[in-house]
Design an enzyme around this catalytic site. Sequence first.
Site, short mmCIF file in Angstrom:
data_model
loop_
_atom_site.label_atom_id
_atom_site.label_comp_id
_atom_site.label_asym_id
_atom_site.label_seq_id
_atom_site.Cartn_x
_atom_site.Cartn_y
_atom_site.Cartn_z
N SER A 208 0.84 -1.19 0.00
CA SER A 208 0.00 0.00 0.00
C SER A 208 0.88 1.25 0.00
CB SER A 208 -0.90 0.02 1.25
OG SER A 208 -1.74 -1.10 1.30
N SER B 186 -3.69 -3.58 -3.06
CA SER B 186 -2.98 -2.40 -2.56
C SER B 186 -3.97 -1.36 -2.04
CB SER B 186 -2.12 -1.79 -3.68
OG SER B 186 -1.29 -0.77 -3.18
N ASP C 46 -4.22 2.40 -1.57
CA ASP C 46 -3.53 3.61 -2.03
C ASP C 46 -4.41 4.81 -1.73
OD1 ASP C 46 -1.23 2.28 -3.85
OD2 ASP C 46 -3.10 1.19 -4.05
#
Length: 327
Positions: free
Chosen positions: A216, A254, A256
């Site tokens: 991340s 991920s 983000d």
Amino acid sequence: MKKGTLNLITDVPGVKIGHVTLHETINDKDSICTGVTAILPHSENSFSHKVPAASFVLNGFGKTVGLIQLEELGLMESPIMLTNTFSVGAVLEGTLSYMLEQNPAIGDSTSSLNLVVGECNDSYLNSMRLLAVRPHHAIEALLAASSGSFEQGAVGAGTGMICYGVKGGIGSSSRIAQHEDLAFHVGVLTLTNFGRAQECRISNWQQDDLDKPDGSVIIVVATDAPVDARQLKRLAKRAAIGLGRTGTHIHNGSGDIVIAFSNAHTVAHESDTAYNTYTLLRDDHPLMNELFQAVIEATEEAVYQSIRHAETTTGRLGRVIEKGAFQ
């Protein structure tokens, strides 16, 4: 663009950064390789002097706390805290204790409190199941926060993070957005824990075979430009372009997340008047485009700074993540 004096998020006047770093080998299997990073928006009480803020989620595989109210009201009333995935609760508790100590009215004669905590998964190097981060570590990071220079790389929340197959962590950069006689600072801090080695656009690292989660990134954008929450969301979206310039395509697993705030003016928690009055930059003023570019450039460089300043780190199971060297 022209960089700030320190090329750090603390070039935005009033912003303070504090770290607590935990790095200890427990046994042949377990290692503590984690920490906490605190970002204070200004030098005043962040509950009684709230700041305009917004967030933008590129990919929502994350466990961030506090974004719902931040988005609803367009205000941030606490520091931004960063840590590992399993330590969000402990950091939330510690930050709450810190804020309650500063503000006796919270939860009593006034409203509750919205705290903001972001995370990345550092379990490749850190034995997250040990829950090494405790509430007092959040308080220590907050008390350690200061303006001026601060450590980058494998420190604080970035201690166990990996970026593009090499050591990542905390990175920062700043730019000055200027048009004629107007000039404002834009600072970015990143917690980098994403990407594969072959994706990085300015390295010649070989393809990595690390068996780790997708990772991340948390991006914090700060400015002293007089913009509101709607405009801050526009700035936050530009951080995605800076991130993309480094090479990532945002993996499925991920998280983000971008959080942006301005400390050009604050909003009092209590007021005798019915109105808030302040000056805002027009969207069509040329300086707005300069702010967009500043966010993009500072985000890109902050990612690289997180790698540049990080050192080779040994973590759980004897795993070693090397320091990255750019071309």
